[in-house]
Design a protein around this motif. Structure first.
Motif, PDB file in Angstrom:
ATOM      1  N   MET A 150       0.764  -1.091   0.199  1.00  0.00           N
ATOM      2  CA  MET A 150      -0.016  -0.019  -0.166  1.00  0.00           C
ATOM      3  C   MET A 150       0.815   1.275   0.000  1.00  0.00           C
ATOM      4  SD  MET A 150      -2.998   1.268   2.788  1.00  0.00           S
ATOM      5  CE  MET A 150      -1.696   2.012   3.887  1.00  0.00           C
ATOM      6  N   LEU A 151       1.921   1.463   0.666  1.00  0.00           N
ATOM      7  CA  LEU A 151       2.763   2.430   0.742  1.00  0.00           C
ATOM      8  C   LEU A 151       3.434   2.521  -0.401  1.00  0.00           C
ATOM      9  CD1 LEU A 151       3.779   2.198   4.669  1.00  0.00           C
ATOM     10  CD2 LEU A 151       2.308   3.768   3.671  1.00  0.00           C
ATOM     11  N   LEU A 152       4.136   1.458  -0.885  1.00  0.00           N
ATOM     12  CA  LEU A 152       4.794   1.833  -2.270  1.00  0.00           C
ATOM     13  C   LEU A 152       3.814   2.060  -3.285  1.00  0.00           C
ATOM     14  CD1 LEU A 152       7.391   1.331  -3.761  1.00  0.00           C
ATOM     15  CD2 LEU A 152       6.587  -0.950  -4.263  1.00  0.00           C
ATOM     16  N   GLY A 153       2.698   1.840  -3.300  1.00  0.00           N
ATOM     17  CA  GLY A 153       1.650   1.793  -4.248  1.00  0.00           C
ATOM     18  C   GLY A 153       1.304   3.373  -4.293  1.00  0.00           C
ATOM     19  N   GLN A 154       1.017   3.968  -3.013  1.00  0.00           N
ATOM     20  CA  GLN A 154       0.806   5.275  -2.831  1.00  0.00           C
ATOM     21  C   GLN A 154       1.885   6.145  -3.275  1.00  0.00           C
ATOM     22  OE1 GLN A 154      -0.152   5.888   1.198  1.00  0.00           O
ATOM     23  NE2 GLN A 154      -2.340   5.244   1.014  1.00  0.00           N
ATOM     24  N   ALA A 155       3.032   6.036  -3.012  1.00  0.00           N
ATOM     25  CA  ALA A 155       4.308   6.728  -3.498  1.00  0.00           C
ATOM     26  C   ALA A 155       4.506   6.863  -4.778  1.00  0.00           C
ATOM     27  CB  ALA A 155       5.493   6.233  -2.846  1.00  0.00           C
ATOM     28  N   MET A 156       4.307   5.512  -5.402  1.00  0.00           N
ATOM     29  CA  MET A 156       4.282   5.388  -6.978  1.00  0.00           C
ATOM     30  C   MET A 156       3.176   6.166  -7.594  1.00  0.00           C
ATOM     31  SD  MET A 156       7.138   3.718  -7.722  1.00  0.00           S
ATOM     32  CE  MET A 156       6.908   3.080  -9.382  1.00  0.00           C
ATOM     33  N   LEU A 157       2.166   6.116  -7.052  1.00  0.00           N
ATOM     34  CA  LEU A 157       0.986   7.220  -7.790  1.00  0.00           C
ATOM     35  C   LEU A 157       1.390   8.475  -7.471  1.00  0.00           C
ATOM     36  CD1 LEU A 157      -2.390   5.319  -6.769  1.00  0.00           C
ATOM     37  CD2 LEU A 157      -1.654   5.792  -8.951  1.00  0.00           C
ATOM     38  N   ALA A 158       1.841   8.894  -6.488  1.00  0.00           N
ATOM     39  CA  ALA A 158       2.138  10.222  -6.204  1.00  0.00           C
ATOM     40  C   ALA A 158       3.277  10.857  -7.241  1.00  0.00           C
ATOM     41  CB  ALA A 158       2.678  10.508  -4.684  1.00  0.00           C
ATOM     42  N   GLU A 159       4.165   9.947  -7.442  1.00  0.00           N
ATOM     43  CA  GLU A 159       5.296  10.281  -8.311  1.00  0.00           C
ATOM     44  C   GLU A 159       4.975  10.281  -9.654  1.00  0.00           C
ATOM     45  OE1 GLU A 159       9.356  11.486  -9.208  1.00  0.00           O
ATOM     46  OE2 GLU A 159       8.087  11.790  -7.445  1.00  0.00           O
ATOM     47  N   ARG A 160       4.500   9.211 -10.296  1.00  0.00           N
ATOM     48  CA  ARG A 160       4.400   8.879 -11.743  1.00  0.00           C
ATOM     49  C   ARG A 160       3.010   8.712 -11.976  1.00  0.00           C
ATOM     50  NH1 ARG A 160       7.198   3.101 -13.179  1.00  0.00           N
ATOM     51  NH2 ARG A 160       5.203   2.424 -12.594  1.00  0.00           N
ATOM     52  N   GLY A 161       2.092   8.671 -11.333  1.00  0.00           N
ATOM     53  CA  GLY A 161       0.664   8.972 -11.588  1.00  0.00           C
ATOM     54  C   GLY A 161       0.243   7.379 -11.955  1.00  0.00           C
ATOM     55  N   SER A 162       0.937   6.416 -12.011  1.00  0.00           N
ATOM     56  CA  SER A 162       0.972   5.154 -12.270  1.00  0.00           C
ATOM     57  C   SER A 162       1.538   4.122 -11.559  1.00  0.00           C
ATOM     58  CB  SER A 162       0.954   4.832 -13.795  1.00  0.00           C
ATOM     59  OG  SER A 162       2.494   4.952 -14.012  1.00  0.00           O
ATOM     60  N   MET A 163       1.452   2.736 -11.547  1.00  0.00           N
ATOM     61  CA  MET A 163       2.287   1.733 -11.106  1.00  0.00           C
ATOM     62  C   MET A 163       2.172   0.736 -11.849  1.00  0.00           C
ATOM     63  SD  MET A 163      -0.420   0.724  -7.995  1.00  0.00           S
ATOM     64  CE  MET A 163      -0.563   2.241  -7.481  1.00  0.00           C
ATOM     65  N   ASP A 164       3.341  -0.167 -11.831  1.00  0.00           N
ATOM     66  CA  ASP A 164       3.474  -1.505 -12.745  1.00  0.00           C
ATOM     67  C   ASP A 164       2.308  -2.377 -12.562  1.00  0.00           C
ATOM     68  OD1 ASP A 164       5.879  -0.352 -13.599  1.00  0.00           O
ATOM     69  OD2 ASP A 164       7.034  -1.253 -11.879  1.00  0.00           O
ATOM     70  N   ASP A 165       1.877  -2.763 -11.269  1.00  0.00           N
ATOM     71  CA  ASP A 165       0.926  -3.781 -10.966  1.00  0.00           C
ATOM     72  C   ASP A 165      -0.374  -3.401 -10.210  1.00  0.00           C
ATOM     73  OD1 ASP A 165      -0.680  -5.815 -10.556  1.00  0.00           O
ATOM     74  OD2 ASP A 165       1.096  -7.203  -9.822  1.00  0.00           O
ATOM     75  N   PRO A 166      -1.165  -2.379 -10.528  1.00  0.00           N
ATOM     76  CA  PRO A 166      -2.213  -2.021  -9.906  1.00  0.00           C
ATOM     77  C   PRO A 166      -3.084  -3.010  -9.046  1.00  0.00           C
ATOM     78  CG  PRO A 166      -2.183  -1.094 -12.229  1.00  0.00           C
ATOM     79  CD  PRO A 166      -1.286  -2.351 -11.939  1.00  0.00           C
TER      80      PRO A 166
END
Length: 633
Positions: free
Chosen positions: A605-621
């Motif tokens: 959850m914390l990594l996903g939030q951080a990736m969304l804030a930085e990139r606007g996307s994630m590798d494995d939603p």
């Protein structure tokens, strides 16, 4: 007066679809400034004379150099026709079909996209998009063009005719002289242009400065002022190239009118600079800064705005050798006495005179902008809003003037927190905190994303200003702008960010102790994520956010990777460092979780939030969503 022509080989052709749209617009909409049609036609005639002079350098038999080039206007009130005749380069049958049946520019759609309900602004676009001839249909219900190319025999002339609907006709004619004759069959409500006084007024307003004489057919009068029944040609304009005149003799209005002529832009310029240089170099330059960006400005291959003259002989449009690409919006001309008359683009490329002129013109353009920025901030802001994106190409392209260009750049920042880019780097340096030796900046997809970035939390808490960069070009720009005024730039999304100089000893000791206590959580998180991240660390730059991702100092940033991907390049994978905020409740809840499976969900959850804030996307939603759902359940 029209020449007698013998017609043959007639064919009817359909207009290109964009021309149909344009003609409909001319006929039914653009009435705010009808007189522009005459300015455009006279300007085209002047260009035809320039082209003939240039062609005659290599083909001297095309015309007698002593023969006067000019434009003649006549009208027939009974027939309702106005005729504009020049003795310039003329056109072949293929030229007529290419230039009068189609709009060659690929930006026609942009032209229509820029049209609004404000017709006065719409009329300003006409010349800018190279469609000035079609403005004839604002006042005429049909137009006839008789033309003969220089060097062609009399029986190879061409007649083009259209009523401004879906098609036009082309046929071969005989024409006694070279050049082009345009006959406008005026609408009933446009007969005001069949007045000698009206025509004189328009010519004086728009065409006084062009380099060839403009004649009008006028009735001869006796001593008592009565018409004698015969006509004569009378020159109406000065016919002296404006840039050859003394600056003190040229009015502001004349400079503006000449800008309209040389740029085909009906808006007023923001500024201009007229210079005569003698000595090692012998040249005249007249440079203008437009007030509106051209439609194709963001295309680096678009035409540049300088015309080249050699000893007052027109040589070429789009003389890009005299201005760097990041100043391609500049308009005007350069007239050199040092270049040969038979100069080509290839010769210009490596010519020492060219290099010296390019350096001088670049310096002149930058000085104009510096003065405007210093003396008229509001006008400079207009310039920046129109051309700022292109100026940001400067530091990478022009190393010699990098500091000058950097002084002209404008950005948003946390000082004012408005999207408009009004903050100069000099403004930022002046407001730097005591002890601050770096210019902090953040790049993002949009102003909103930049303004709300979690990376800003500690900067706001400590009152440290951050430059907010949200143009696509900004990441690339910062790769070529390492410092300003002796201050290094520091991206706040990089792992080497150090704000400890803004902390007191008590804070430093507390952070050191917390970091030591949190080591086991960091190692546990690293073990779970493995090679999905480059590293896991603690950070004290956050307040309300539990975690962020950053990149190493030499690693490609998120925005640059996005820029490369958008351009179709294979961007290398960005390896992020996960930074955890040990003082945040969620991070502490994760740290206290004894169950490894549940711990893993917190990490996801914390990594996903951080990736969304930085990139606007994630590798494995799906992995992120599954973790969040289980935690919520």
């Amino acid at each position: 007066m029209s020449e007698q022509n013998i017609h043959k080989n007639k064919e009817t052709r359909g207009f290109q679809s964009e021309v149909k749209q344009l003609l409909h617009l001319m006929i039914h909409s653009l009435y705010s400034n009808k007189e522009i049609f005459l300015r455009e036609l006279i300007s085209n005639a002047s260009d035809a004379a320039d082209k003939l002079r240039f062609r005659a350098l290599s083909q001297p038999d095309l015309y007698e150099k002593d023969a006067e080039l000019g434009v003649k206007l006549s009208f027939n009130a009974d027939a309702g026709t106005l005729t504009i005749h020049d003795n310039g380069i003329g056109m072949t049958r293929d030229d007529v079909i290419e230039h009068l049946g189609t709009i060659a520019k690929s930006g026609t759609k942009d032209f229509f996209a820029k049209l609004s309900e404000d017709q006065s602004k719409d009329s300003q676009l006409i010349g800018q998009f190279g469609v000035g001839f079609y403005s004839s249909f604002i006042v005429a219900d049909s137009v006839t063009v008789n033309t003969r190319a220089a060097g062609a025999p009399a029986d190879q002339a061409v007649c083009w005719h259209s009523s401004g609907e879906g098609d036009y006709s082309v046929e071969d004619i005989e024409k006694a002289s070279r050049g082009t004759e345009i006959i406008l069959h005026l609408r009933e409500d446009e007969k005001e242009f069949l007045s000698e006084y009206r025509l004189r007024d328009i010519i004086g307003k728009y065409s006084d400065h062009i380099g060839i004489p403009v004649f009008i057919q006028t009735a001869e009068r006796d001593e008592e002022g009565k018409e004698t029944g015969t006509n004569k040609w009378e020159q109406v304009n000065k016919a002296q190239a404006l840039w050859t005149r003394n600056k003190s003799e040229i009015s502001e209005e004349e400079y503006k009118e000449f800008y309209n002529h040389v740029s085909h832009d009906f808006a007023e310029p923001l500024a201009w600079s007229h210079n005569r240089v003698e000595g090692n170099q012998d040249y005249t330059s007249l440079l203008y800064i437009p007030s509106k960006a051209p439609w194709d400005m963001n295309n680096r291959d678009s035409k540049h705005g300088l015309k080249l003259y050699v000893q007052r002989v027109f040589i070429m449009d789009d003389a890009q050798q005299f201005m760097p690409s990041y100043l391609r919006f500049m308009r005007g001309l350069i007239d050199s006495n040092d270049l040969p008359l038979n100069v080509s683009r290839e010769i210009l490329q490596d010519n020492k005179v060219t290099q010296a002129l390019r350096k001088a013109c670049t310096k002149r353009a930058l000085t104009m902008m510096e003065r405007m920025a210093k003396n008229d901030a509001e006008k400079y802001q207009t310039l920046w809003n129109e051309f700022g994106q292109v100026l940001k190409e400067g530091p990478a392209e022009d190393f010699a003037n990098r500091e000058k260009v950097a002084n002209l750049l404008r950005f948003s920042s946390t000082h004012s927190e408005v999207a408009e880019q009004t903050v100069s780097l000099a403004d930022y340096v002046e407001r730097m905190k005591e002890g601050q030796d770096k210019i902090y900046f953040l790049t993002a997809d949009s102003f909103s994303a930049a303004k709300n970035s979690p990376h800003l939390e500690q900067f706001r808490a400590k009152g440290i200003e951050v430059v907010l960069m949200h143009d696509r070009i900004d990441e690339w720009l910062m790769g070529h702008l390492p410092e300003f005024d002796g201050k290094q730039f520091q991206a706040i999304t990089k792992a080497d960010l150090d704000l400890s100089k803004f902390e007191d000893e008590e804070e430093k000791e507390k952070h050191k102790q917390t970091e030591e206590e949190f080591k086991s959580v960091v190692e546990r998180t690293k073990s779970y994520l493995g090679d999905r991240v480059k590293d896991v660390r603690t950070t004290f730059k956050l307040q309300d956010t539990p975690a962020v991702v950053v990149t190493d100092e030499n690693e490609m940033g998120t925005q640059m990777a996005k820029l490369l991907a958008a351009a179709g390049h294979d961007a290398p994978e960005v390896k992020y460092i996960l930074e955890l905020n040990p003082e945040h409740a969620l991070v502490n809840k994760m740290a206290d979780e004894p169950d490894e499976e549940a711990f893993g969900r917190w990490v996801e959850m914390l990594l996903g939030q951080a990736m969304l804030a930085e990139r606007g996307s994630m590798d494995d939603p799906s992995q992120f969503l599954a973790a969040v759902n289980k935690l919520l359940a």
